[in-house]
Write an enzyme that holds these catalytic residues in place. Structure first.
Site, PDB file in Angstrom:
ATOM      1  N   GLY A 223       0.964  -1.237   0.187  1.00  0.00           N
ATOM      2  CA  GLY A 223      -0.113  -0.035  -0.217  1.00  0.00           C
ATOM      3  C   GLY A 223       0.962   1.580  -0.197  1.00  0.00           C
ATOM      4  O   GLY A 223       1.961   1.256  -0.577  1.00  0.00           O
ATOM      5  N   PHE A 225       1.484   4.560   2.518  1.00  0.00           N
ATOM      6  CA  PHE A 225       1.312   5.005   3.667  1.00  0.00           C
ATOM      7  C   PHE A 225       0.718   7.063   4.100  1.00  0.00           C
ATOM      8  O   PHE A 225       0.728   6.815   5.189  1.00  0.00           O
ATOM      9  CB  PHE A 225       2.746   5.060   4.404  1.00  0.00           C
ATOM     10  CG  PHE A 225       3.819   5.496   3.854  1.00  0.00           C
ATOM     11  CD1 PHE A 225       4.354   6.294   2.994  1.00  0.00           C
ATOM     12  CD2 PHE A 225       5.452   4.795   3.706  1.00  0.00           C
ATOM     13  CE1 PHE A 225       5.145   6.840   2.653  1.00  0.00           C
ATOM     14  CE2 PHE A 225       6.183   5.689   3.525  1.00  0.00           C
ATOM     15  CZ  PHE A 225       6.253   7.174   2.601  1.00  0.00           C
ATOM     16  N   HIS A 243      13.195  10.822   7.984  1.00  0.00           N
ATOM     17  CA  HIS A 243      14.557  11.538   7.869  1.00  0.00           C
ATOM     18  C   HIS A 243      13.673  11.684   6.000  1.00  0.00           C
ATOM     19  O   HIS A 243      15.032  12.699   5.350  1.00  0.00           O
ATOM     20  CB  HIS A 243      15.537  10.952   7.256  1.00  0.00           C
ATOM     21  CG  HIS A 243      16.522  10.371   6.444  1.00  0.00           C
ATOM     22  ND1 HIS A 243      17.095   9.704   6.628  1.00  0.00           N
ATOM     23  CD2 HIS A 243      15.609   9.116   6.132  1.00  0.00           C
ATOM     24  CE1 HIS A 243      17.095   8.180   6.046  1.00  0.00           C
ATOM     25  NE2 HIS A 243      16.641   8.008   5.132  1.00  0.00           N
TER      26      HIS A 243
END
Length: 334
Positions: A223, A225, A243
């Site tokens: 999927g 995020f 990061h």
């Protein structure tokens, strides 16, 4: 009295030293020297290199401690140089080759332009870094190998240094092949895992977990995020994920985790946290790469992570130091 110019000249010389190291890695010199010393001519023949140029590089590598002179015009591998052998556990060859890769090298060279304009020179030429890796198979393969080498020390440290005794299900968000998740599952036999990543990544992770004998203890979900993450787990791991993104995008990711996490859950960010003082730290080196290659990606300090997490519905609870300058930043739902 110390020479105020010395740090500048050392940094300038560092470019030349890294170029020699990259040559050693690219030509596979360490692999050819693993059985013993070779003359410059013999090593050049085996590596497909020009003897004159290789001899000059070997002279520099000897000064760096990567090889040692065994006889006139003859070199042998040192312990440090052996870390570039392709056949040793944790080989650093792919890491050196990744840093020297054409697009990566271009991006670092354009750092002044990036800072002047506020736009990554790499992104302006090649597009988003991960898109570049997908479109450039050689660079993508190098990066995958590099990430495996980089992840393994973190994986073992996360599994052994963090207390997972109260965790029932751990979701590894954008976990790649799942080296950290696999290490945690091996260390904690009563814990189950969910590996969440893009579809093409998850297929490779299945094979890795099958080879490790852990496929029955891990669910694989693909999927995006930015849309959502698997719901209901009590711990979510994001290693070297936040990061890569701007504050705005990071908050989007973390808010999706907040919506999915159980009330008594926790978020674990594995990142190189920037110290608040002026001491040297690997996070500051990595931050220059993030600035050059991602534009909006960045390394952050503890206070910056606390602010980011607060905007996402979490509070920073503690920080666990790991080897190699990384940390686990633990956060709890507000």
């Amino acid at each position: 009295m110390s020479d105020p110019q010395a740090p500048v000249w050392d940094a300038i010389g560092g470019v030349s030293r890294f170029a020699a190291l990259a040559t050693m890695a690219e030509l596979g010199c360490a692999d050819q020297l693993r059985d013993g010393a070779l003359s410059v001519d013999e090593l050049a023949l085996r590596c497909g290199a020009d003897p004159s140029g290789l001899g000059r590089v070997l002279r520099q590598l000897a000064a760096m401690g990567m090889v040692a002179t065994a006889a006139p015009d003859t070199y042998e591998l040192t312990e440090a140089g052996a870390t570039l052998r392709a056949d040793v556990p944790g080989s650093l060859r792919s890491a050196v080759r990744m840093i020297a890769e054409d697009g990566f090298w271009y991006g670092m060279g354009k750092l002044p332009q990036t800072v002047r304009t506020g736009r990554s020179g790499f992104v302006e030429r090649h597009g988003h870094f991960y898109g570049y890796l997908k479109a450039t198979p050689g660079a993508g393969a190098l990066f995958d190998d590099y990430m495996v080498v980089r992840a393994q020390p973190f994986a073992d440290a996360v599994a052994s240094r963090y207390d997972f005794s109260s965790v029932r299900t751990l979701v590894d968000v954008a976990g790649g092949k799942g080296h950290i998740l696999a290490a945690v599952l091996k260390e904690h036999s009563d814990l189950s895992g969910v590996l969440f990543d893009q579809e093409q990544v998850v297929s490779g992770a299945r094979e890795f977990f099958a080879e490790a004998g852990l496929e029955d203890r891990c669910e694989f979900v693909d999927g995006d995020f930015f849309a959502s993450v698997p719901a209901g787990a009590d711990a979510y791991l994001l290693s070297s994920v936040i990061h890569n993104w701007s504050d705005e995008d990071s908050v989007r990711i973390l808010r999706n985790v907040r919506e999915a996490i159980s009330d008594d859950g926790r978020v674990l960010l594995v990142e190189a946290v920037v110290p608040d003082d002026d001491r040297p730290h690997i996070s500051k080196d990595v931050d220059m790469r993030m600035l050059a290659l991602f534009g909006e990606g960045m390394e952050r300090s503890t206070s910056e992570y606390a602010e980011l997490l607060g905007k996402s519905g979490f509070r920073l609870s503690r920080q666990v130091e790991l080897p190699g300058g990384a940390s686990i930043v633990e956060a709890l739902p507000i």
